[in-house]
Design a protein around this motif. Structure first.
Motif, PDB file in Angstrom:
ATOM      1  N   THR A 106       0.824  -1.210   0.000  1.00  0.00           N
ATOM      2  CA  THR A 106       0.000   0.000   0.000  1.00  0.00           C
ATOM      3  C   THR A 106       0.854   1.253   0.000  1.00  0.00           C
ATOM      4  N   PHE A 107       1.903   1.243   0.804  1.00  0.00           N
ATOM      5  CA  PHE A 107       2.778   2.410   0.886  1.00  0.00           C
ATOM      6  C   PHE A 107       3.536   2.602  -0.425  1.00  0.00           C
ATOM      7  N   ASP A 108       3.990   1.500  -1.020  1.00  0.00           N
ATOM      8  CA  ASP A 108       4.685   1.585  -2.300  1.00  0.00           C
ATOM      9  C   ASP A 108       3.783   2.155  -3.382  1.00  0.00           C
ATOM     10  N   ALA A 109       2.502   1.794  -3.334  1.00  0.00           N
ATOM     11  CA  ALA A 109       1.577   2.214  -4.384  1.00  0.00           C
ATOM     12  C   ALA A 109       1.046   3.623  -4.199  1.00  0.00           C
ATOM     13  N   LEU A 110       0.833   4.041  -2.939  1.00  0.00           N
ATOM     14  CA  LEU A 110       0.078   5.262  -2.690  1.00  0.00           C
ATOM     15  C   LEU A 110       0.861   6.396  -2.034  1.00  0.00           C
ATOM     16  N   GLU A 111       1.928   6.084  -1.319  1.00  0.00           N
ATOM     17  CA  GLU A 111       2.641   7.156  -0.617  1.00  0.00           C
ATOM     18  C   GLU A 111       3.773   7.708  -1.470  1.00  0.00           C
ATOM     19  N   SER A 112       4.060   8.981  -1.268  1.00  0.00           N
ATOM     20  CA  SER A 112       5.102   9.661  -2.041  1.00  0.00           C
ATOM     21  C   SER A 112       6.463   8.976  -1.912  1.00  0.00           C
ATOM     22  N   ALA A 113       7.263   9.119  -2.939  1.00  0.00           N
ATOM     23  CA  ALA A 113       8.625   8.585  -2.951  1.00  0.00           C
ATOM     24  C   ALA A 113       9.528   9.278  -1.938  1.00  0.00           C
ATOM     25  N   VAL A 114       9.074  10.367  -1.331  1.00  0.00           N
ATOM     26  CA  VAL A 114       9.904  11.112  -0.395  1.00  0.00           C
ATOM     27  C   VAL A 114      10.095  10.367   0.921  1.00  0.00           C
ATOM     28  N   ARG A 115       9.261   9.357   1.202  1.00  0.00           N
ATOM     29  CA  ARG A 115       9.388   8.629   2.469  1.00  0.00           C
ATOM     30  C   ARG A 115      10.792   8.037   2.586  1.00  0.00           C
ATOM     31  N   SER A 116      11.305   7.968   3.815  1.00  0.00           N
ATOM     32  CA  SER A 116      12.697   7.535   3.969  1.00  0.00           C
ATOM     33  C   SER A 116      12.887   6.477   5.052  1.00  0.00           C
ATOM     34  N   TYR A 117      12.484   6.747   6.285  1.00  0.00           N
ATOM     35  CA  TYR A 117      12.783   5.818   7.373  1.00  0.00           C
ATOM     36  C   TYR A 117      12.155   4.444   7.130  1.00  0.00           C
ATOM     37  N   CYS A 118      10.986   4.410   6.502  1.00  0.00           N
ATOM     38  CA  CYS A 118      10.342   3.116   6.260  1.00  0.00           C
ATOM     39  C   CYS A 118      11.098   2.298   5.227  1.00  0.00           C
ATOM     40  N   ARG A 119      11.999   2.922   4.487  1.00  0.00           N
ATOM     41  CA  ARG A 119      12.850   2.162   3.568  1.00  0.00           C
ATOM     42  C   ARG A 119      13.967   1.449   4.330  1.00  0.00           C
ATOM     43  N   ALA A 120      14.471   2.102   5.366  1.00  0.00           N
ATOM     44  CA  ALA A 120      15.526   1.483   6.173  1.00  0.00           C
ATOM     45  C   ALA A 120      14.977   0.420   7.110  1.00  0.00           C
ATOM     46  N   PHE A 121      13.724   0.606   7.541  1.00  0.00           N
ATOM     47  CA  PHE A 121      13.101  -0.313   8.496  1.00  0.00           C
ATOM     48  C   PHE A 121      11.774  -0.799   7.894  1.00  0.00           C
ATOM     49  N   PRO A 122      11.850  -1.715   6.908  1.00  0.00           N
ATOM     50  CA  PRO A 122      10.687  -2.036   6.074  1.00  0.00           C
ATOM     51  C   PRO A 122       9.737  -3.068   6.676  1.00  0.00           C
ATOM     52  N   VAL A 123       9.058  -2.681   7.737  1.00  0.00           N
ATOM     53  CA  VAL A 123       7.968  -3.472   8.296  1.00  0.00           C
ATOM     54  C   VAL A 123       6.846  -2.507   8.664  1.00  0.00           C
ATOM     55  N   VAL A 124       5.684  -3.047   8.959  1.00  0.00           N
ATOM     56  CA  VAL A 124       4.537  -2.232   9.376  1.00  0.00           C
ATOM     57  C   VAL A 124       4.408  -2.352  10.891  1.00  0.00           C
ATOM     58  N   PHE A 125       4.577  -1.235  11.581  1.00  0.00           N
ATOM     59  CA  PHE A 125       4.503  -1.227  13.037  1.00  0.00           C
ATOM     60  C   PHE A 125       3.056  -0.981  13.489  1.00  0.00           C
ATOM     61  N   THR A 126       2.689  -1.583  14.607  1.00  0.00           N
ATOM     62  CA  THR A 126       1.323  -1.444  15.107  1.00  0.00           C
ATOM     63  C   THR A 126       1.252  -0.931  16.540  1.00  0.00           C
ATOM     64  N   ARG A 127       2.229  -1.257  17.366  1.00  0.00           N
ATOM     65  CA  ARG A 127       2.162  -0.900  18.777  1.00  0.00           C
ATOM     66  C   ARG A 127       3.535  -0.451  19.246  1.00  0.00           C
ATOM     67  N   ALA A 128       3.530   0.282  20.367  1.00  0.00           N
ATOM     68  CA  ALA A 128       4.794   0.705  20.966  1.00  0.00           C
ATOM     69  C   ALA A 128       4.582   0.956  22.451  1.00  0.00           C
ATOM     70  N   SER A 129       5.563   0.561  23.224  1.00  0.00           N
ATOM     71  CA  SER A 129       5.510   0.796  24.663  1.00  0.00           C
ATOM     72  C   SER A 129       6.927   0.894  25.198  1.00  0.00           C
ATOM     73  N   GLY A 130       7.207   1.959  25.941  1.00  0.00           N
ATOM     74  CA  GLY A 130       8.533   2.127  26.513  1.00  0.00           C
ATOM     75  C   GLY A 130       9.595   2.209  25.434  1.00  0.00           C
ATOM     76  N   ALA A 131      10.517   1.257  25.438  1.00  0.00           N
ATOM     77  CA  ALA A 131      11.588   1.224  24.439  1.00  0.00           C
ATOM     78  C   ALA A 131      11.386   0.090  23.446  1.00  0.00           C
ATOM     79  N   LEU A 132      10.135  -0.348  23.275  1.00  0.00           N
ATOM     80  CA  LEU A 132       9.833  -1.447  22.358  1.00  0.00           C
ATOM     81  C   LEU A 132       8.830  -1.014  21.306  1.00  0.00           C
ATOM     82  N   LEU A 133       9.086  -1.451  20.063  1.00  0.00           N
ATOM     83  CA  LEU A 133       8.133  -1.327  18.966  1.00  0.00           C
ATOM     84  C   LEU A 133       7.714  -2.733  18.559  1.00  0.00           C
TER      85      LEU A 133
END
Length: 458
Positions: free
Chosen positions: A29-56
């Motif tokens: 979805t991100f490859d198809a619809l989001e701008s090519a300007v995105r950067s951090y998701c290229r280095a860390f290519p997963v879909v995050f859902t939750r976060a707590s403290g120092a954990l994603l």
């Protein structure tokens, strides 16, 4: 080497499963619809859902130790429970969320608490401006105000600085690729060498002083100079305390305003609330954002010496300058600063991280590695400019988010939450070390492999 077994924890956090994420899983979805300007998701290519403290956690349940902390936005970790509760209570009571610059109870509570907990104990007297809620908004406001207050146009900045991506902030940013993205000339600024840029034994401020003293230098007297005490994106380069004091002295002597960009290095990242405190300087203007809300809600401040608060009403504004949810959490976050416990914890963790990084550099002298940084913004600079990116990728495969910095991404940059538990800190460091060892081993294998076409005698 790390132990990949589940670990028993005594701090209330679950054991952390090592991650081996499939490449680009769920990112169509991100490859198809989001701008090519995105950067951090290229280095860390997963879909995050939750976060707590120092954990994603990603959508497949894999957990990652966060040594990135939202690029310094999450000094107190993801979703601190006491701040979540403040948000829930405020919304449940129909507290005003969007307020422009209306007077609200939430804003009043923050201003009073900030003055009582942060400013007065440090002997600081500043007016607080709420620009748009991002760091670059704060920098733009500071630059405009400095020019208005002095009647001068030029602003001096330092090589490899990063101050934001809007045109004014970009004009005082050193990164060539980011400057090219402006698409227009970036005027009315002048670049200076940062502390250490001219090698050991050279005080780079001699250049600034010569420019100020020489009317034939071809540069008008600047309205201001803007500086980061640690150049976070520029390679985790550190300005010495004596250098900062001399910079302030030169500014005072010549009527140049001193702006400190504390957007990434403030709010305790280097230990004290303001990164410049140990230098004993008092900037004319201070830019804060990132961790000021405490929970990742957009918010920014410009701290202004009262005599420089020469704005006319509405002369600088922004639709989202009144983010009252952020005011609520920012006020509550100041509980950390009623005592020196967090500052002492940062110093202790900083020592542990620095010692670990130094041990890696000492164990592999061929890497030409140097430990850099201050407090809990630390890094290791490699002579091989590809090494940091390779280690970052290897760490991600093992379940750690850690980024790179510097003009050539030559620095592996560690900025975990200041509140990270010791167990997770150790786990993250162990996984990064494993990634480093793997990169070194591969280099040794490549060096010992026969060259193409080389005959191997058996």
């Amino acid at each position: 080497m790390e132990d990949n077994r589940l670990i028993r924890r005594t701090d209330g956090l679950r054991g952390v499963r090592p991650a081996s994420p499939p490449a680009r899983e769920g990112l169509q979805t991100f490859d198809a619809l989001e701008s090519a300007v995105r950067s951090y998701c290229r280095a860390f290519p997963v879909v995050f859902t939750r976060a707590s403290g120092a954990l994603l956690t990603d959508e497949n349940g894999r957990e990652y130790v966060d040594f990135f902390a939202g690029a310094g936005t999450l000094n107190y970790g993801h979703n601190p429970s006491f701040l979540k509760q403040k948000v829930v209570e405020y919304l449940a009571g129909d507290g005003i969320v969007h307020g422009l610059d209306l007077a609200t109870a939430a804003k009043r509570a923050f201003l009073e608490r900030f003055d009582a907990v942060v400013l007065k104990p440090r002997g600081l007297e500043y007016r607080v401006q709420f620009p748009g809620p991002t760091g670059t908004n704060a920098v733009e406001a500071a630059l405009k105000l400095a020019r208005k207050a002095t009647g001068r146009r030029t602003v001096a900045f330092f090589a490899n600085a990063y101050h934001g991506m809007t045109l004014g902030a970009l004009a005082v940013t050193g990164n060539a690729a980011k400057r090219r993205g402006a698409g227009v000339p970036l005027h009315d600024t002048v670049s200076l060498p940062y502390d250490g840029d001219l090698g050991p034994g050279m005080d780079t401020l001699d250049v600034f002083e010569a420019m100020l003293r020489n009317s034939g230098a071809g540069v008008e007297l600047p309205a201001a100079v803007i500086v980061e005490t640690v150049q976070a994106e520029g390679g985790v380069k550190v300005a010495g305390w004596a250098w900062l004091r001399r910079l302030e002295q030169l500014c005072r002597a010549h009527g140049v305003l001193l702006i400190v960009d504390d957007i990434q290095t403030g709010c305790g990242r280097t230990g004290p609330f303001f990164s410049f405190e140990p230098a004993g300087i008092t900037p004319d203007l201070v830019c804060l954002s990132k961790s000021i809300s405490g929970i990742g809600l957009p918010m920014a401040l410009v701290l202004i010496r009262p005599e420089l608060d020469v704005w006319s009403p509405g002369e600088h504004n922004g639709t989202f300058r009144g983010n009252n949810l952020a005011f609520v959490t920012a006020a509550a976050t100041l509980d950390y600063w009623e005592h020196d416990g967090l500052t002492r914890a940062v110093a202790e963790k900083s020592g542990l991280i620095r010692a670990r990084l130094q041990s890696w550099a000492d164990a592999h002298p061929a890497l030409g590695a140097t430990v850099v940084g201050r407090g809990m913004i630390l890094g290791i600079r490699f002579a091989d400019h590809d090494m940091a990116s390779r280690i970052s990728a290897g760490a991600f495969a093992r379940g750690v988010i850690v980024e790179t910095a510097g003009p050539s991404d030559e620095v592996l940059k560690l900025i975990p939450p200041l509140t990270i538990p010791d167990g997770l800190l150790e786990l993250g460091l162990s996984r990064i070390e494993a990634a480093l060892e793997e990169a070194v081993s591969r280099d040794l294998e490549a060096a010992s492999a026969p060259a193409a076409g080389e005959v191997q005698w058996v």
